[in-house]
Design a protein around this motif. Structure first.
Motif, PDB file in Angstrom:
ATOM      1  N   GLU A  29     -10.368  -5.284   0.314  1.00 30.80           N
ATOM      2  CA  GLU A  29     -10.101  -5.603  -1.088  1.00 30.80           C
ATOM      3  C   GLU A  29      -8.613  -5.509  -1.439  1.00 30.80           C
ATOM      4  O   GLU A  29      -8.068  -6.385  -2.106  1.00 30.80           O
ATOM      5  CB  GLU A  29     -10.903  -4.647  -1.967  1.00 30.80           C
ATOM      6  N   PRO A  57      -0.163   8.374 -12.715  1.00 33.46           N
ATOM      7  CA  PRO A  57       0.439   9.356 -13.632  1.00 33.46           C
ATOM      8  C   PRO A  57       0.056  10.810 -13.372  1.00 33.46           C
ATOM      9  O   PRO A  57       0.805  11.713 -13.750  1.00 33.46           O
ATOM     10  CB  PRO A  57      -0.074   8.906 -15.014  1.00 33.46           C
ATOM     11  N   ARG A  58      -1.071  11.052 -12.715  1.00 40.94           N
ATOM     12  CA  ARG A  58      -1.436  12.443 -12.422  1.00 40.94           C
ATOM     13  C   ARG A  58      -0.362  13.151 -11.598  1.00 40.94           C
ATOM     14  O   ARG A  58      -0.244  14.364 -11.617  1.00 40.94           O
ATOM     15  CB  ARG A  58      -2.737  12.489 -11.604  1.00 40.94           C
ATOM     16  N   TYR A  59       0.407  12.351 -10.835  1.00 36.57           N
ATOM     17  CA  TYR A  59       1.375  12.941  -9.913  1.00 36.57           C
ATOM     18  C   TYR A  59       2.819  12.787 -10.375  1.00 36.57           C
ATOM     19  O   TYR A  59       3.748  12.931  -9.601  1.00 36.57           O
ATOM     20  CB  TYR A  59       1.203  12.337  -8.513  1.00 36.57           C
ATOM     21  N   GLN A  60       3.011  12.503 -11.674  1.00 39.02           N
ATOM     22  CA  GLN A  60       4.382  12.203 -12.102  1.00 39.02           C
ATOM     23  C   GLN A  60       5.318  13.403 -12.014  1.00 39.02           C
ATOM     24  O   GLN A  60       6.525  13.239 -11.830  1.00 39.02           O
ATOM     25  CB  GLN A  60       4.400  11.564 -13.493  1.00 39.02           C
ATOM     26  N   THR A  61       4.796  14.604 -12.111  1.00 35.43           N
ATOM     27  CA  THR A  61       5.641  15.797 -11.955  1.00 35.43           C
ATOM     28  C   THR A  61       5.739  16.199 -10.482  1.00 35.43           C
ATOM     29  O   THR A  61       6.805  16.526  -9.973  1.00 35.43           O
ATOM     30  CB  THR A  61       5.049  16.971 -12.770  1.00 35.43           C
ATOM     31  N   GLN A  62       4.593  16.164  -9.817  1.00 35.92           N
ATOM     32  CA  GLN A  62       4.540  16.640  -8.433  1.00 35.92           C
ATOM     33  C   GLN A  62       5.318  15.738  -7.464  1.00 35.92           C
ATOM     34  O   GLN A  62       6.030  16.238  -6.578  1.00 35.92           O
ATOM     35  CB  GLN A  62       3.062  16.711  -8.009  1.00 35.92           C
ATOM     36  N   ARG A 109     -16.807  -5.143   0.239  1.00 33.97           N
ATOM     37  CA  ARG A 109     -15.424  -5.592   0.242  1.00 33.97           C
ATOM     38  C   ARG A 109     -14.428  -4.500  -0.151  1.00 33.97           C
ATOM     39  O   ARG A 109     -13.268  -4.543   0.234  1.00 33.97           O
ATOM     40  CB  ARG A 109     -15.212  -6.829  -0.629  1.00 33.97           C
ATOM     41  N   HIS A 120      -6.173  -5.782   0.603  1.00 33.74           N
ATOM     42  CA  HIS A 120      -5.508  -6.891   1.283  1.00 33.74           C
ATOM     43  C   HIS A 120      -5.626  -8.179   0.477  1.00 33.74           C
ATOM     44  O   HIS A 120      -4.678  -8.964   0.381  1.00 33.74           O
ATOM     45  CB  HIS A 120      -6.079  -7.079   2.690  1.00 33.74           C
ATOM     46  N   GLN A 121      -6.796  -8.385  -0.115  1.00 32.78           N
ATOM     47  CA  GLN A 121      -6.973  -9.581  -0.951  1.00 32.78           C
ATOM     48  C   GLN A 121      -5.991  -9.564  -2.125  1.00 32.78           C
ATOM     49  O   GLN A 121      -5.455 -10.603  -2.507  1.00 32.78           O
ATOM     50  CB  GLN A 121      -8.408  -9.655  -1.484  1.00 32.78           C
ATOM     51  N   ILE A 181     -14.892  -1.720   3.364  1.00 39.07           N
ATOM     52  CA  ILE A 181     -14.621  -2.068   4.758  1.00 39.07           C
ATOM     53  C   ILE A 181     -13.117  -2.215   4.941  1.00 39.07           C
ATOM     54  O   ILE A 181     -12.407  -2.618   4.029  1.00 39.07           O
ATOM     55  CB  ILE A 181     -15.385  -3.363   5.142  1.00 39.07           C
ATOM     56  N   THR A 239       2.138  14.717  -0.947  1.00 32.65           N
ATOM     57  CA  THR A 239       0.829  15.196  -0.491  1.00 32.65           C
ATOM     58  C   THR A 239      -0.328  14.748  -1.376  1.00 32.65           C
ATOM     59  O   THR A 239      -1.471  15.146  -1.133  1.00 32.65           O
ATOM     60  CB  THR A 239       0.791  16.740  -0.444  1.00 32.65           C
ATOM     61  N   LYS A 247       0.110   2.388 -13.299  1.00 29.90           N
ATOM     62  CA  LYS A 247      -1.216   2.566 -13.886  1.00 29.90           C
ATOM     63  C   LYS A 247      -2.211   1.549 -13.344  1.00 29.90           C
ATOM     64  O   LYS A 247      -3.365   1.547 -13.716  1.00 29.90           O
ATOM     65  CB  LYS A 247      -1.134   2.475 -15.420  1.00 29.90           C
ATOM     66  N   SER A 276      -7.895  -1.508   2.903  1.00 31.12           N
ATOM     67  CA  SER A 276      -9.236  -2.061   2.711  1.00 31.12           C
ATOM     68  C   SER A 276      -9.127  -3.579   2.592  1.00 31.12           C
ATOM     69  O   SER A 276      -8.083  -4.137   2.255  1.00 31.12           O
ATOM     70  CB  SER A 276      -9.908  -1.479   1.470  1.00 31.12           C
TER      71      SER A 276
END
Lengths: 360, 360
Positions: free
Chosen positions: A107, A60-65, B101, A109-110, B104, A41, A78, A105
């Motif tokens: 970006e 890393p904020r979600y490493q426990t969750q 970029r 995709h690039q 979008i 989530t 990271k 996005s």
């Protein structure tokens, strides 16, 4: 609500679609699609589904969750999750990787394009959304719970209505009741629009007082265990003039006609047309400026959209809103909206709140 | 809060950037950027800024609202807004059109690519975000109002704290108070995490009761007139053990050191390092798993991010959060966060709520 088994089933059904599309992996970036397939989530996740692996990338904020929420392999990254995912795709010898062309996005995709090595990239739309349109029994029951909670929140909030209350006060009361009843929160910004402001289909509530002897439009949804609900009621505060009552009646009939049209095999645009046809009889169809409804689930707007040009056939298990409206600039508007399940034999309206014109 | 003049000034400053980038128009698609430049608050809008024109594209739902909110030319479109915008760009003889970029979608970009005719497309990142980093006086005052309201909502909500209250109950109370005080709503999902759940930096509130003799982490923000605020306080419910108190002390010192480092000309990573250096002294730096802060404004996360590798120099008028945290899985976490303005002479902490360890 959902078992690990249900997530695994979804991923298996997705793999059938990947085979059909001639790709051997999909990179999922839309948060609602990541959640649907993995249970995760968090706000920042990417999921790589190959023939035999399922890797969830997050920060890393979600490493426990993350490992608590999903049985997919969690990879803490990271850097850009898209970059991490394509490195893993190379390591796992993916040949042809699909990406979500309507969700990623430009970006990101690039980044994929740059790091892909010999992997072929294929942009595809709506693969996971296709699965999500038809809800499982467990999902339908969660949406039902969200709808019931939402209706209960309206009743509790309306009991607090007092002269001099502002649109914002009532919206706050509604959202508070949702939360206290156990909702995750509102599914979207609650709309409370009094008097001529009801002519704005997406009005933000203001510090303006709720006017007596005018229309009061309330559009509200509560999210429960991740699933949205959506309801609009237009009420009378005091006595209404004849024009308001006539519009109310026409919108209500239009909404009932659209609901009547719902059954498996019918196209989305046929339901939309059923709503418009009724409004045309009273010359109000030009004032109905949006589509008749939309699917809902993990997002408040999902497929199928009940729009003029949408040929999608309804299937049992889809959950949709039906919400025609008529908007008269400088005067006011009426919208009436229920959440409806398509059933094998037709439909079931989940929303229990009465549609009789209610006077407060 | 903002005058039409302020929006026009922003567009003029953007035009200077477009000249620098050798393009003669920009297509803006990110809702917060559209709002920043035009005043339009709807969920579906695209803005085309050329040397001498400013066209706002939106769908029929907003045909009444849009002209009330913006002095740009409103064009109501029933198809993809990107397609409508590029048709207008051709009509207005745009030669070289920049697009966002990083904002979008791949799919919208494909539509531009297909319909562009002889127009050259150039993908650029963060042009409007660059302008948005430095807030005007009016914007700073709006953020100050959001911060003060947010702190007041916390005090009112804490008065309602009772034994047996769940995390969700307290989160609901907090968000209700925000709304009643006049906020648009919470800036993000309020975090209320009790006991060992405080070790999850982005915990959703649960139906679990708020535990006595444990840490209670509350991360909350109220949006006022579109602008976000953000504050975290970690409280003691009853008496804490020595380890919790030691962590609290270390995080607080870390946060104060980071705030002390803030002044114009200092780089974002220097502020981040100041926070980490203090935690390193007590061996807690490895448990600080996110960056030290972020800008905020029309979005809850804006530039500059106070991250390890961010070399952006702070400028007077930037508004940033400072929020170091230490998270011990299975035990608990502490985070302390204020909203801070960079001033000509240094900084001003906007958040009035005390950071003394508070026992409830």
């Amino acid at each position: 609500m959902k078992t690990a088994g249900e997530f695994a089933q979804r991923r298996e059904r997705l793999r059938e679609i990947l085979t059909r599309e001639h790709v051997d992996a999909l990179l999922v970036v839309a948060p609602s699609n990541v959640r649907y397939l993995s249970g995760f989530t968090g706000s920042n996740g990417a999921l790589l589904i190959t023939n035999d692996r399922e890797l969830l990338f997050t920060d890393p904020r979600y490493q426990t969750q993350a490992p608590r929420e999903t049985e997919c392999d969690v990879k803490i990254s990271k850097k850009s999750l898209a970059e991490s995912a394509i490195e893993w795709a190379k390591r796992l010898k993916v040949n042809r990787l699909a990406f979500e062309r309507n969700r990623i996005s430009y970006e990101r995709h690039q980044e994929l394009q740059k790091a892909r090595g010999t992997i072929g990239l294929k942009g595809l739309s709506g693969l996971v959304e296709e699965l999500r349109m038809v809800k499982s029994v467990a999902e339908r029951e969660t949406i039902r719970a969200a709808v019931l909670l939402n209706s209960e929140a309206l009743e509790l909030a309306l009991k607090q209505l007092k002269p001099g209350m502002t649109e914002i006060d009532l919206a706050a009361e509604i959202e508070f009741r949702m939360r206290r009843l156990g909702a995750d929160g509102p599914s979207f910004e609650t709309i409370v629009a009094s008097g001529d402001r009801s002519a704005l289909p997406h009005a933000h509530p203001t510090v303006g007082e709720i006017h007596p002897d005018q229309l009061l439009l309330i559009d509200m949804g509560a999210t429960v265990a991740g699933y949205a609900s959506d309801m609009t009621r237009t009420l009378a505060v005091g006595s209404l003039n004849a024009k308001s009552k006539r519009i109310y009646r026409a919108v209500w009939e239009s909404q009932l006609a659209a609901i009547d049209a719902i059954k498996p095999g019918v196209t989305a645009n046929a339901v939309d047309q059923a709503a418009r046809r009724v409004l045309r009889r009273s010359g109000l169809d030009k004032l109905f400026i949006h589509s008749t409804g939309h699917g809902l689930g993990l997002e408040i707007h999902e497929g199928p959209r009940l729009g003029k040009k949408v040929a999608t056939k309804l299937e049992a298990g889809m959950v949709i809103t039906v919400e025609p409206g008529v908007y008269v600039e400088g005067f006011g508007g009426v919208r009436i909206e229920d959440t409806v399940v398509v059933t094998a034999s037709g439909h079931e309206v989940l929303t229990p709140t009465s549609k009789e014109l209610r006077t407060l």
